[in-house]
Design a protein around this motif. Structure first.
Motif, PDB file in Angstrom:
ATOM      1  N   GLY A  86       0.828  -1.215   0.000  1.00  0.00           N
ATOM      2  CA  GLY A  86       0.000   0.000   0.000  1.00  0.00           C
ATOM      3  C   GLY A  86       0.851   1.249   0.000  1.00  0.00           C
ATOM      4  O   GLY A  86       0.538   2.230  -0.690  1.00  0.00           O
ATOM      5  N   ALA A  87       1.953   1.221   0.782  1.00  0.00           N
ATOM      6  CA  ALA A  87       2.857   2.374   0.809  1.00  0.00           C
ATOM      7  C   ALA A  87       3.525   2.572  -0.553  1.00  0.00           C
ATOM      8  O   ALA A  87       3.662   3.704  -1.036  1.00  0.00           O
ATOM      9  CB  ALA A  87       3.905   2.191   1.898  1.00  0.00           C
ATOM     10  N   VAL A  88       3.947   1.474  -1.182  1.00  0.00           N
ATOM     11  CA  VAL A  88       4.590   1.570  -2.500  1.00  0.00           C
ATOM     12  C   VAL A  88       3.602   2.088  -3.542  1.00  0.00           C
ATOM     13  O   VAL A  88       3.947   2.915  -4.387  1.00  0.00           O
ATOM     14  CB  VAL A  88       5.188   0.207  -2.915  1.00  0.00           C
ATOM     15  N   GLU A  89       2.353   1.627  -3.465  1.00  0.00           N
ATOM     16  CA  GLU A  89       1.342   2.105  -4.410  1.00  0.00           C
ATOM     17  C   GLU A  89       1.103   3.612  -4.254  1.00  0.00           C
ATOM     18  O   GLU A  89       0.965   4.325  -5.246  1.00  0.00           O
ATOM     19  CB  GLU A  89       0.034   1.345  -4.223  1.00  0.00           C
ATOM     20  N   SER A  90       1.074   4.073  -3.013  1.00  0.00           N
ATOM     21  CA  SER A  90       0.883   5.521  -2.815  1.00  0.00           C
ATOM     22  C   SER A  90       2.090   6.286  -3.340  1.00  0.00           C
ATOM     23  O   SER A  90       1.949   7.397  -3.857  1.00  0.00           O
ATOM     24  CB  SER A  90       0.621   5.843  -1.350  1.00  0.00           C
ATOM     25  N   GLN A  91       3.268   5.700  -3.238  1.00  0.00           N
ATOM     26  CA  GLN A  91       4.460   6.347  -3.772  1.00  0.00           C
ATOM     27  C   GLN A  91       4.437   6.343  -5.305  1.00  0.00           C
ATOM     28  O   GLN A  91       4.885   7.300  -5.938  1.00  0.00           O
ATOM     29  CB  GLN A  91       5.712   5.647  -3.239  1.00  0.00           C
ATOM     30  N   LEU A  92       3.899   5.271  -5.892  1.00  0.00           N
ATOM     31  CA  LEU A  92       3.770   5.233  -7.351  1.00  0.00           C
ATOM     32  C   LEU A  92       2.767   6.271  -7.855  1.00  0.00           C
ATOM     33  O   LEU A  92       2.912   6.806  -8.956  1.00  0.00           O
ATOM     34  CB  LEU A  92       3.338   3.840  -7.820  1.00  0.00           C
ATOM     35  N   GLU A  95       2.015  10.351  -4.296  1.00  0.00           N
ATOM     36  CA  GLU A  95       1.605  10.942  -3.028  1.00  0.00           C
ATOM     37  C   GLU A  95       2.780  11.092  -2.063  1.00  0.00           C
ATOM     38  O   GLU A  95       2.695  11.840  -1.097  1.00  0.00           O
ATOM     39  CB  GLU A  95       0.511  10.077  -2.385  1.00  0.00           C
ATOM     40  N   ALA A  96       3.871  10.376  -2.310  1.00  0.00           N
ATOM     41  CA  ALA A  96       5.082  10.463  -1.488  1.00  0.00           C
ATOM     42  C   ALA A  96       6.263  10.053  -2.352  1.00  0.00           C
ATOM     43  O   ALA A  96       6.093   9.466  -3.417  1.00  0.00           O
ATOM     44  CB  ALA A  96       4.956   9.544  -0.269  1.00  0.00           C
ATOM     45  N   ASP A  97       7.455  10.386  -1.903  1.00  0.00           N
ATOM     46  CA  ASP A  97       8.659   9.978  -2.619  1.00  0.00           C
ATOM     47  C   ASP A  97       8.957   8.515  -2.298  1.00  0.00           C
ATOM     48  O   ASP A  97       8.743   8.058  -1.181  1.00  0.00           O
ATOM     49  CB  ASP A  97       9.851  10.842  -2.200  1.00  0.00           C
ATOM     50  N   TYR A  98       9.487   7.817  -3.303  1.00  0.00           N
ATOM     51  CA  TYR A  98       9.797   6.394  -3.121  1.00  0.00           C
ATOM     52  C   TYR A  98      10.938   6.241  -2.134  1.00  0.00           C
ATOM     53  O   TYR A  98      11.983   6.861  -2.264  1.00  0.00           O
ATOM     54  CB  TYR A  98      10.127   5.751  -4.473  1.00  0.00           C
TER      55      TYR A  98
END
Length: 188
Positions: A86-92, A95-98
């Motif tokens: 979920g965190a990686v998807e938000s970064q994709l 919404e945030a830096d990877y």
């Protein structure tokens, strides 16, 4: 060299594999539980194992709870991977830096009691307990009582002829001939 977006996609694919693998492990644990419970139940009813249905019922509940903890362990690992995915998807989505890759970090967190309790609170993780309890409750109330012993005296003439069994559970030729009293076998 991979860009951050490509690296994030690769991490997401690997996380999906981890999730799938641990969900598969959880289903195998559940299947193994069902096989063991079915085998014990069949042995109790077919071979007349000593003990009551109440003890069988209680033992099956304890066994189910132990297997449920084992299943919840795999589900907790899977949940950690889902959280990271979920965190990686938000970064994709931007919404945030990877900040990755962090597969090892996210999945290697020690599974503690609170993780197992969190997984146990999810209603779909109780399916194995519900299936085992409902099956055993049905057997407990509606099935005939198990045989007392497997070495009971035969109740009729046919059973008396079938009772003796030769070495390694194989009947002898004479015993086989006794099974068919109306037929003549060529060696007579």
């Amino acid at each position: 060299m991979l860009l951050n977006g490509d690296l994030a996609l690769e991490e997401l694919k690997l996380l999906q594999e981890v999730i799938g693998r641990h969900e598969n492990h959880a289903m195998r644990v559940k299947g193994l539980l069902f096989v063991i419970i079915a085998g014990l139940t069949a042995a109790t009813y077919a071979e007349g194992m000593r003990g009551s249905r109440g003890w069988m019922f209680a033992g099956a509940i304890v066994l189910t709870l132990l297997f449920m903890v084992w299943e919840l362990y795999h589900r907790a690992i899977s949940q950690q991977a889902i959280t990271r995915a979920g965190a990686v998807e938000s970064q994709l989505r931007g919404e945030a830096d990877y900040d990755g890759p962090k597969i090892g970090h996210s999945v290697s967190n020690k599974i503690e009691l609170q993780h197992l309790i969190a997984e146990a609170r999810r209603p779909w993780n109780w399916s194995s307990l519900v299936v085992v309890l409902s099956s055993l409750a049905f057997l407990f109330w509606f099935a005939p009582p198990p045989k007392e012993t497997s070495a009971q005296k035969p109740s009729n003439a046919t059973a008396a002829r079938q009772a003796p069994v030769g070495v390694l559970g194989c009947p002898t030729f004479q015993e086989i001939k006794g099974f068919f009293p109306g037929r003549r076998i060529l060696s007579d």
